[in-house]
Structure formats: structure tokens, C-alpha cells
Design an enzyme around this catalytic site. Structure first.
Site, PDB file in Angstrom:
ATOM      1  NE  ARG A  78      -1.456  -2.439   2.827  1.00 25.94           N
ATOM      2  CZ  ARG A  78      -1.586  -3.732   2.540  1.00 25.94           C
ATOM      3  NH1 ARG A  78      -2.694  -4.177   2.060  1.00 25.94           N
ATOM      4  NH2 ARG A  78      -0.597  -4.576   2.803  1.00 25.94           N
ATOM      5  CB  THR A  79       3.395   2.579   2.360  1.00 25.34           C
ATOM      6  OG1 THR A  79       2.610   2.065   3.433  1.00 25.34           O
ATOM      7  CG2 THR A  79       3.947   3.930   2.720  1.00 25.34           C
TER       8      THR A  79
ATOM      9  CE  LYS B  26      27.225  -4.250  -6.102  1.00 23.13           C
ATOM     10  NZ  LYS B  26      27.548  -3.129  -6.973  1.00 23.13           N
TER      11      LYS B  26
ATOM     12  NE  ARG C 147       7.060   0.632   5.051  1.00 24.11           N
ATOM     13  CZ  ARG C 147       5.840   0.114   4.961  1.00 24.11           C
ATOM     14  NH1 ARG C 147       5.668  -1.144   4.610  1.00 24.11           N
ATOM     15  NH2 ARG C 147       4.781   0.858   5.217  1.00 24.11           N
TER      16      ARG C 147
ATOM     17  CG  HIS D 167       3.215   3.846   8.681  1.00 28.20           C
ATOM     18  ND1 HIS D 167       3.379   4.714   7.623  1.00 28.20           N
ATOM     19  CD2 HIS D 167       2.828   2.655   8.145  1.00 28.20           C
ATOM     20  CE1 HIS D 167       3.094   4.068   6.495  1.00 28.20           C
ATOM     21  NE2 HIS D 167       2.767   2.826   6.781  1.00 28.20           N
TER      22      HIS D 167
HETATM   23  N1   CP Z   1      -0.274   0.034   5.823  1.00 26.69           N
HETATM   24  C1   CP Z   1       0.919  -0.294   5.293  1.00 26.69           C
HETATM   25  O1   CP Z   1       1.948   0.277   5.670  1.00 26.69           O
HETATM   26  O2   CP Z   1       0.881  -1.272   4.343  1.00 26.69           O
HETATM   27  P1   CP Z   1       2.156  -1.731   3.480  1.00 26.69           P
HETATM   28  O3   CP Z   1       3.122  -2.387   4.440  1.00 26.69           O
HETATM   29  O4   CP Z   1       1.633  -2.657   2.435  1.00 26.69           O
HETATM   30  O5   CP Z   1       2.770  -0.488   2.903  1.00 26.69           O
END
Ligand code: CP
Length: 312
Positions: A58-59, A86, A108, A136
Site C-alpha cells: 500500500r504505502t 554489497k 521505509r 508511520h
Molecule cells: N499500511 C501499510 O503500511 O501497508 P504496506 O506495508 O503494504 O505499505
């Protein structure tokens, strides 16, 4: 309204009016996604680098779509295909990408604090797309936007957050965000999956599922974070299902207008009964839809601030 920060790292750093500003901007950007031609020139000529050290559906995809809809030039670094394999460090990876003069990084990472760490090594804006168990922030903003589309205000809503709260960056950001807007938050989790310190005065720990969901306006269900070894924190999945799953029967105890949220990915019939996922009280796919608008708003707000400072 302005936002005077280079980065979006944490909901903890935002005021209630900052949060409202992001949501109001996202509402405007949502209109673009509802048009036939879903593109505006707002970020033409700006470059955004997405680096995901952890998997995401999603993100990552909604950030990429947001960048395309704003006409930004963007690239997504696949960490498994990069020189990280590496042995290149996070700092050196950022310093090398920084030499290409990007305007923003979306990151992320499995380490809490990674987004904050890289912001020290780049002039570009940094958006935290999830750092370890820390925060998040864009998920929290899209959760708040989803609620605000249906509820007049967040103040005094009963928000139940249930599941692996200890390892959930979504829980942490949602606790900060909803509590800044005046919600009454009830947490429920196996004792071993509750954070040790919850300092906010409008956050309570429920004694059982009934207390958490009774008259709740919003229920946010969380999966067990297997990748963070949480299975060792509960006796078994069967036991978890029995005591922590949101069932139709439990849901009937919530307020009539309850909204069920889940950040995904969902483990059907573990934390939430499969029959609830497509039911009328669930907003999981609305959250995903709003993710694009929120991420467009974040990119726009941060890069506008950057341009203003460059022009000084
Ligand atoms: N909600 C969320 O962070 O989903 P993903 O891990 O798929 O990005």
C-alpha cells in the site's frame, strides 16, 4: 496556514492544527484522483526517491501513484538490487543519492529512527514511510482523513486500537494523532504486546475485548507483526483468535455508526473475522484510497516549504 518543517518524520512532532492542515490539503488532492485525467503539474521538475528497505504494497504504490499524479520525476530503489547488498551503509547510500540532487526521499526501514537519521545527511525533505516500531505518520494521516470524512470531529470519539500495539508503528502514530485531536483511546492487546509506557492522559488500557469495543466509534485492528518475532509473545494463534479477534458479535456492541479500520496487510480470521472485511462498517479500502491523497498532500506541503526556503 503553513508548515515550517523540512521533513515529515513523526506525528509526535505535529500540532493539531498541522494535522488538520495536512487533512484539508489531502481533501483537495483527492478531487484530482476522481477526475478522468488524474494528473496536475504541481511538482513538475521535482525529483523524489523512494527507498523501501522493508516490503510494502500500500504505502509504496500509493506514494508512487501520488508522485505520478503530481508530475514529479520519481524513482524507486529496490534495495535487493542496490549496492546495499554489497554492504553499503544507509548513510553512504543517502550521501550518494544526495549527490544526484533529489528534492525528497521517502524511506521505509526496519530500524526505528532511520528516517530521522537520514534527514541529517540530506538537504532534501524526508518522509517517513514507516521506521521499525516507531512511527508511520502518513498512515495516521490517512486514518484520520478516513474518519473525518464521516465524523464531524474527532474530539470525544471512542477509538479502540486492538492487537500487537507494542510492535506497531501505526498504533504509535495513531495514538499520538487521534489523541492530539481529542479522541478517547482504548488499547487492548495481550499483556506481552502492550507498550510499557503510555504517557498520554486520554489513553486507557481496556480489560477485555468487550470493554474495548463497547460503544466504540472507531475500531482500529492490528495484525501480529510476525517479522518482529511477536509469535514468541503469545501462546498460540488459536488462543489469540479466541481472545483478541474482532467478531461480528463483538462488533454489534460498538456504536451504531462504528467504522472499522485496519492498516493492512490483514490476516483474515486471525485478528479480524473474514466476514467483517467486506461488511458495511469496514473502511479498509477507503483507507487505501485516501492514502494517495494524503501522500500527494505530504509531498506538496513539504516541497512547497522547501521552495520557499530556497527562494529566501
Ligand atoms: N499500511 C501499510 O503500511 O501497508 P504496506 O506495508 O503494504 O505499505
Amino acid at each position: 496556514m503553513t508548515f515550517d518543517k523540512k521533513d515529515l518524520i513523526s506525528i509526535k512532532d505535529l500540532s493539531a492544527s498541522d494535522i488538520n492542515y495536512f487533512i484539508e490539503t489531502a481533501k483537495e488532492f483527492k478531487k484530482i484522483s476522481l477526475k478522468d485525467i488524474k494528473k496536475v503539474p504541481t511538482l513538475r521538475g521535482r525529483t523524489v526517491v523512494n527507498i523501501f528497505y522493508e516490503p510494502s504494497t500500500r504505502t509504496r504504490s500509493s506514494f508512487e501513484i501520488a508522485q505520478k499524479r503530481l508530475s514529479a520525476d520519481s524513482l524507486s530503489i529496490s534495495v535487493s538490487q542496490s549496492s546495499v547488498v554489497k554492504g553499503e551503509s544507509l548513510k553512504d547510500t543517502i550521501l550518494n543519492l544526495e549527490a544526484m540532487n533529489p528534492d525528497a526521499f521517502v524511506i521505509r526501514h526496519s530500524e526505528s529512527g532511520a528516517a530521522n537519521f537520514i534527514s541529517k545527511w540530506t538537504k532534501a525533505s524526508v518522509i517517513n514511510a514507516g521506521d521499525g516500531i516507531n512511527e508511520h505518520p502518513t498512515q495516521c494521516l490517512l486514518d484520520i482523513m478516513t474518519v473525518m470524512e464521516e465524523k464531524k470531529e474527532i474530539k470525544s470519539l471512542k477509538v479502540a486500537i486492538i492487537g500487537d500495539i507494542c510492535h506497531s508503528r501505526v498504533a504509535r502514530s495513531d495514538i499520538y494523532g487521534f489523541s492530539k485531536l481529542g479522541a478517547d483511546i482504548y488499547l487492548y492487546a495481550p499483556h506481552s504486546l502492550l507498550p510499557r509506557l503510555i504517557e498520554l492522559k486520554n489513553v486507557k488500557i481496556a480489560k477485555n475485548m468487550e470493554e474495548a469495543v463497547k460503544n466504540a466509534d472507531i475500531i482500529i485492528m492490528l495484525r501480529i507483526q510476525k517479522e518482529r518475532a511477536s509469535f514468541y509473545f503469545i501462546p498460540s494463534i488459536e488462543e489469540y483468535r479466541k481472545f483478541f479477534q474482532l467478531t461480528p458479535e463483538l462488533l454489534s456492541k460498538a456504536s451504531a455508526g462504528v467504522m472499522v479500520l485496519h492498516p493492512g496487510p490483514v490476516n483474515r480470521d486471525v485478528e479480524i473475522a473474514g466476514s467483517i472485511i467486506n461488511a458495511d462498517k469496514t473502511r479498509i479500502f477507503k483507507q487505501v484510497e485516501n492514502g494517495i491523497a494524503v501522500r500527494m498532500a505530504c509531498l506538496y506541503i513539504l516541497l512547497r516549504f522547501q521552495k520557499k526556503n530556497k527562494n529566501k
